[in-house]
Design an enzyme around this catalytic site. Structure first.
Site, short mmCIF file in Angstrom:
data_model
loop_
_atom_site.label_atom_id
_atom_site.label_comp_id
_atom_site.label_asym_id
_atom_site.label_seq_id
_atom_site.Cartn_x
_atom_site.Cartn_y
_atom_site.Cartn_z
N GLU A 260 -19.51 0.55 31.89
CA GLU A 260 -18.37 -0.33 32.21
C GLU A 260 -17.34 -0.23 31.11
OE1 GLU A 260 -17.16 -4.94 32.74
OE2 GLU A 260 -19.19 -4.46 33.43
N HIS B 45 -13.38 0.79 30.15
CA HIS B 45 -12.13 0.70 30.90
C HIS B 45 -10.99 1.51 30.32
CE1 HIS B 45 -14.13 -2.33 33.23
NE2 HIS B 45 -14.36 -3.04 32.14
N HIS C 163 -16.88 -5.06 39.92
CA HIS C 163 -16.35 -5.60 38.67
C HIS C 163 -15.57 -6.87 38.95
CE1 HIS C 163 -13.67 -5.96 35.15
NE2 HIS C 163 -14.72 -5.45 34.51
N ASP D 17 -18.32 -2.59 27.81
CA ASP D 17 -17.11 -3.27 28.28
C ASP D 17 -15.95 -3.01 27.32
OD1 ASP D 17 -15.43 -4.71 29.92
OD2 ASP D 17 -16.57 -6.57 29.84
#
Length: 330
Positions: A8, A10, A169, A293
Site C-alpha cells: 500500500e 502511494h 483502499h 502506507d
C-alpha cells in the site's frame, strides 16, 4: 528482516494533481506534513533508496486517494485512469523494474470500461491487480456507487477471469455523512473516518452475495483490516440474532467465512503487535501481509516495528514476504 514486500505505497502524477483540491487535507494534517507528502508522492528514486535502507525488496504502487473514484465526469475518469497507468509504468516501473510494481487505476464510473482497462493494465503493462479508493462518485460529489452495486458485476467478472486481487483502499465519507465529525475535522480522514467507511464497505461486499457468485475473488484491506478482525465476531453474532429482520443482504454464508476465504489484510499504517496478533487469530497468518502506507507513513517506523515485533519467525517471513509472493506470483 530483509526482502520485505510492501503493498500500500502511494504515488500521484502531475495530471492528477491538477484535478484535486487538497486544501482540506492540508488543513487537517498540517501544511508542513502534507507538503512533504506531496513531494514524495511524485518521487521515484528516493523511495527506492529508502527501500534499500529498510529491507524492502519490492513495493506495489497505487494512485493515492481519492483517485479516479472522485472524478464525476465519466469520460474524464476513463481517460485519466488510462493515462495514470501508462505514466506509472513508464516513470516508475520501467526505471526500477525489479523493485516496483503497480496496482491499476480503474474508472468505475463506467464498469465495463474499468474491466477493459484492468485487463489492459494486467496483460500489457504488468499490473498485479487493481486498487479502488472506496465508493465512486456518480453525478456529483455527494452521490456514490459502492462496489456491491449490480452495475459493477461486469467489472468483478473480469477481475475473477484475470485472477488478480483488488485492494479496497479508504477515502473520506460522503459530505452528507460527516455531521458526526463537525468540530473534529481531523477525524474525517485516516485517523478515524477512513476505517469506518472502508470496513462498512467491506461488509457490504460480504453481505451482497458477490462471493457466492464469484467465490475466487480476493480483496485486500489495509490497516490490519480496518478494525474488522475485532469487530466481525460481534457483527456475525448480531446478524444471526436478527435473521428474521430486513436488510440482511443476499449472502449464503456467514461473514466470517468470507473474511477468512476472500480477504487479505496488510499492516499499512498500523504498526502495533497486539492488533497484528488479533488479525492473525481471526484470519490466519497466511492472509496477513506487510505494508507501510508510504509516504503518509515512514518506512523506517514500519520496518523497525515489524522486524522486531514479538511474533514467530515463520510468521514474520510469511507476512513480510511469502504471502505476497504467493498472492501476486512475484
Amino acid at each position: 528482516m530483509l526482502g520485505k514486500i510492501a503493498l500500500e505505497e502511494h504515488v500521484t502524477t502531475p495530471a492528477n494533481n491538477e484535478l484535486w483540491d487538497s486544501s482540506g487535507e492540508a488543513a487537517r494534517n498540517g501544511k508542513a506534513y502534507m507538503d512533504e507528502v506531496d513531494r514524495r508522492l511524485l518521487d521515484v528514486d528516493e523511495r527506492v533508496e529508502l527501500m534499500d535502507r529498510h529491507g524492502i525488496d519490492v513495493t506495489v504502487l497505487s494512485l493515492t486517494s481519492p483517485g479516479i473514484q472522485s472524478i464525476t465526469e465519466p469520460e474524464t475518469a476513463i481517460a485519466t485512469a488510462r493515462q495514470t497507468n501508462d505514466y506509472l509504468r513508464e516513470e516508475y516501473v520501467d526505471r526500477h523494474p525489479s523493485r516496483l510494481r503497480v496496482f491499476a487505476a480503474v474508472a468505475l464510473q463506467d464498469p465495463a470500461s474499468a474491466a477493459d482497462e484492468l485487463e489492459r493494465a494486467v496483460t500489457q503493462l504488468g499490473a498485479v491487480g487493481a486498487l479502488v479508493n472506496g465508493y465512486t462518485n456518480i453525478g456529483g460529489p455527494d452521490e456514490a456507487r459502492y462496489l456491491d452495486a449490480e452495475e459493477n458485476f461486469v467489472f468483478w467478472e473480469r477481475v475473477a477471469a484475470l485472477n488478480v486481487p483488488v485492494y479496497l483502499h479508504p477515502r473520506e465519507p460522503l459530505p452528507s455523512q460527516t455531521k458526526i465529525y463537525q468540530g473534529y475535522s481531523s477525524l474525517v480522514g485516516s485517523a478515524w473516518g477512513f476505517g469506518h467507511e472502508t470496513s462498512t464497505h467491506a461488509v457490504r461486499l460480504m453481505l451482497s452475495g458477490l462471493f457466492d457468485r464469484l467465490p475466487r475473488l480476493r480483496i485486500i484491506l489495509g490497516h490490519l483490516g480496518e478494525g474488522l478482525p475485532f469487530l466481525l465476531p460481534r457483527l456475525q453474532h448480531r446478524l444471526e440474532k436478527q435473521h428474521d429482520g430486513t436488510g440482511l443482504g443476499k449472502a449464503e454464508r456467514r461473514v466470517s467465512e468470507y473474511f477468512s476465504e476472500n480477504f487479505y489484510v496488510t499492516t499499512s499504517g498500523h504498526f502495533h503487535t497486539k492488533p497484528l496478533l488479533d488479525a492473525v487469530s481471526e484470519i490466519g497468518s497466511d492472509r496477513v501481509m506487510f505494508s507501510v502506507d508510504y509516504p503518509y507513513e515512514s518506512m523506517a517506523e514500519a520496518a523497525a516495528w515489524f522486524d522486531s515485533a514479538l511474533i514467530a519467525e515463520n510468521d514474520r517471513a510469511k507476512i513480510g514476504r511469502h504471502n505476497a509472493e504467493r498472492l501476486f506470483g512475484l
